[in-house]
Design an enzyme around this catalytic site. Structure first.
Site, PDB file in Angstrom:
ATOM      1  N   HIS A 161      16.659  12.761   1.387  1.00 34.21           N
ATOM      2  CA  HIS A 161      17.357  13.217   0.188  1.00 34.21           C
ATOM      3  C   HIS A 161      18.378  12.177  -0.270  1.00 34.21           C
ATOM      4  CE1 HIS A 161      16.020  17.580   0.596  1.00 34.21           C
ATOM      5  NE2 HIS A 161      15.635  17.020   1.732  1.00 34.21           N
ATOM      6  N   ASP A 210      21.292  17.878  -5.493  1.00 39.04           N
ATOM      7  CA  ASP A 210      20.158  18.371  -4.720  1.00 39.04           C
ATOM      8  C   ASP A 210      20.211  19.902  -4.724  1.00 39.04           C
ATOM      9  OD1 ASP A 210      18.640  19.220  -2.227  1.00 39.04           O
ATOM     10  OD2 ASP A 210      18.379  17.056  -2.085  1.00 39.04           O
ATOM     11  N   ALA A 218      13.722   0.177  10.191  1.00 37.93           N
ATOM     12  CA  ALA A 218      12.794  -0.813   9.626  1.00 37.93           C
ATOM     13  C   ALA A 218      12.902  -0.839   8.105  1.00 37.93           C
ATOM     14  CB  ALA A 218      11.361  -0.478  10.037  1.00 37.93           C
ATOM     15  N   HIS A 241       4.388  10.673   8.438  1.00 40.20           N
ATOM     16  CA  HIS A 241       4.675  12.103   8.562  1.00 40.20           C
ATOM     17  C   HIS A 241       4.576  12.803   7.213  1.00 40.20           C
ATOM     18  CE1 HIS A 241       8.257  10.374   6.964  1.00 40.20           C
ATOM     19  NE2 HIS A 241       8.926  11.514   6.938  1.00 40.20           N
ATOM     20  N   TRP A 272       8.193  13.270   1.370  1.00 37.12           N
ATOM     21  CA  TRP A 272       7.850  12.870   0.005  1.00 37.12           C
ATOM     22  C   TRP A 272       8.357  11.478  -0.345  1.00 37.12           C
ATOM     23  CZ3 TRP A 272       4.063  13.479  -2.814  1.00 37.12           C
ATOM     24  CH2 TRP A 272       4.077  13.180  -4.182  1.00 37.12           C
ATOM     25  N   SER A 332       8.455   8.891   1.642  1.00 39.08           N
ATOM     26  CA  SER A 332       7.456   7.962   2.190  1.00 39.08           C
ATOM     27  C   SER A 332       6.154   8.018   1.395  1.00 39.08           C
ATOM     28  CB  SER A 332       7.182   8.290   3.664  1.00 39.08           C
ATOM     29  OG  SER A 332       8.294   7.956   4.460  1.00 39.08           O
ATOM     30  N   ASP A 352       7.770  20.376   3.579  1.00 38.21           N
ATOM     31  CA  ASP A 352       6.778  20.124   2.528  1.00 38.21           C
ATOM     32  C   ASP A 352       5.656  19.208   2.993  1.00 38.21           C
ATOM     33  OD1 ASP A 352       8.931  18.202   2.646  1.00 38.21           O
ATOM     34  OD2 ASP A 352       8.059  17.223   0.904  1.00 38.21           O
ATOM     35  N   GLN A 353       5.801  18.599   4.155  1.00 40.24           N
ATOM     36  CA  GLN A 353       4.871  17.552   4.599  1.00 40.24           C
ATOM     37  C   GLN A 353       3.413  18.012   4.725  1.00 40.24           C
ATOM     38  OE1 GLN A 353       6.815  16.092   8.158  1.00 40.24           O
ATOM     39  NE2 GLN A 353       8.739  15.816   7.038  1.00 40.24           N
TER      40      GLN A 353
END
Length: 463
Positions: free
Chosen positions: A22, A127, A337, A354, A357, A359, A378-379
């Protein structure tokens, strides 16, 4: 996206939820608006503002310095040790941290609202999980409030349909397919406490019509969205990566420079995932067995204060000699990373993720195929959209088997599908094509560009 040069821009206060996925999206959007000349105020705890600044990628230092960060001091955070043997992969260790941060932020944020809106109108972007600030802003007539939704329209719709037992209006039924146990009960209790239905003028989504046009249109018909302005402004992350930090590049980027084009699988499971020992061993076996080049980011899940980030100590005994066995073909990154840089690199072909969102958007925007391994929230729905609707990825682990340890053979099998088999060639072609469409949508005349301009025009009229 092209930049406007207007004088007397209305000030904007951005309030993110204090979790990495977020913070990152809201800071990217803040930087984007700042580049269009708006004075931006970004408010969170001093700990989480530091986290957002330290981890953001793709912008120059000058861009970051244009934002006014309100670093709100808070008392020491409650203990937050991740549990690798939890019955689910949700970061329950952070719920008490989020609860504590929100509690301590409310009064300072209310004061900031009054201060920033005292002499001129103010735009508030928050948010949905920070609706405390939206409720307080509702009592100040000069504030115009917008929510920034950090999950896609598809996932939001699926939650709505599942909770209401509503059938999918589309020919396929991926929207109304039940995906149970995405979040533990303690999260739903926390969620209900946040009272997310605060009033707002409009909703911003980090998505684009290129990705999910039919779902955006359906979402606009739902009760909470009818009568509100909806702006699909994604991707908000940069599409041309600029390293704003001084000093040498991350070693993994120099390693990528030496690899053939589109030959590397990037493996990373986000900032809040803690896997059991046995699963880490199986992932290592699968990567080794695949014979494909890879970068694997292996780190401990975030705690409340990421400035005290710890190494994954148990990994040293788990993956004995693994580095030597994959030397030259694989690289381990132990710690944070530069994900955006890795995904943008020409040698990266696929992303095992995973499916948070953030990513997903970064991977799709850069045109890489996805190896989906959803963990929570949500994944599972994001993964379903990527594999069943967009067809730019394969499932590594089906949600129905979330309680099982996935064997190395299955990890290898998924990698082979994308990197070696004929179906993978076509999938990578579709992913490349989707990335090109997403990126072109941010150029003048594209859907995301026009949506951003529509939002800018709308808030400019509030002055």
């Amino acid at each position: 996206m092209g930049f406007l040069n207007r004088d007397n821009k209305i000030p904007i206060l951005v309030v993110p939820f204090p979790a990495q996925g977020h913070l990152n999206q809201l800071l990217h959007f803040s930087l984007l608006l700042s580049a269009h000349g708006f004075p931006i105020h970004f408010a969170s705890s001093s700990i989480h503002n530091h986290q957002a600044r330290h981890r953001v990628r793709g912008w120059t230092s000058a861009s970051l310095h244009k934002i006014t960060f309100h670093d709100i001091p808070i008392p020491s955070l409650p203990p937050s040790t991740p549990n690798p043997n939890s019955i689910h992969n949700f970061p329950s260790h952070l719920i008490s941290v989020w609860d504590s941060v929100i509690h301590h932020l409310r009064s300072p944020l209310s004061s900031l609202l009054h201060s920033l809106s005292s002499s001129s109108p103010l735009i508030l972007i928050h948010d949905p999980l920070m609706s405390i600030v939206g409720h307080d802003a509702a009592f100040i007539p000069s504030i115009h409030t917008f929510k920034f939704q950090c999950i896609p329209a598809f996932a939001k719709l699926a939650f709505i349909y599942e909770l209401s037992s509503k059938p999918s209006p589309m020919d396929n039924h991926i929207l109304s397919s039940p995906l149970p146990s995405c979040c533990p009960e303690e999260f739903w209790a926390f969620f209900m406490q946040q009272n997310c239905e605060s009033p707002c003028e409009g909703i911003l989504l980090n998505t684009s019509r290129t990705i999910e046009e039919p779902f955006i249109d359906l979402l606009a018909k739902e009760d909470d969205y009818v009568g509100k302005k909806i702006f699909t402004v994604g991707p908000v992350s940069p599409l041309t990566v600029t390293d704003y930090k001084s000093g040498p590049r991350h070693p993994c980027l120099a390693w990528l420079d030496k690899q053939p084009l589109k030959s590397v699988v990037y493996v990373a499971f986000g900032s809040t995932i803690t896997m059991p020992d046995e699963q880490l061993k199986e992932i290592a076996l699968g990567l080794e067995k695949s014979k494909q080049r890879f970068i694997w980011v292996l780190r401990e899940a975030d705690r409340g204060d990421t400035s005290k980030e710890e190494e994954l100590a148990r990994e040293k005994s788990l993956l004995l000699d693994f580095d030597k066995r994959v030397e030259g073909r694989g690289m381990m990154v132990r710690g944070w990373a530069p994900q955006l840089d890795i995904l943008a690199h020409g040698s990266t072909a696929a992303f095992m993720s995973h499916c948070g969102w953030n990513s997903c958007m970064e991977g799709m925007s850069m045109g890489v195929a996805m190896l989906t391994w959803p963990m929570h929230s949500d994944q599972p729905r994001n993964a379903l959209m990527i594999t069943a609707h967009l067809k730019v990825g394969v499932m590594v682990r089906e949600w129905e088997k979330r309680d099982e340890v996935l064997k190395g053979e299955k990890v290898d099998e998924a990698i082979q599908k994308v990197m070696v088999h004929e179906e993978g060639v076509e999938m990578r072609r579709r992913a490349k094509e989707l990335g090109e469409k997403i990126r072109s949508g941010t150029n003048e005349g594209g859907s995301s560009y026009e949506q951003l301009m529509a939002f800018i025009d709308h808030i400019s009229r509030c002055y």
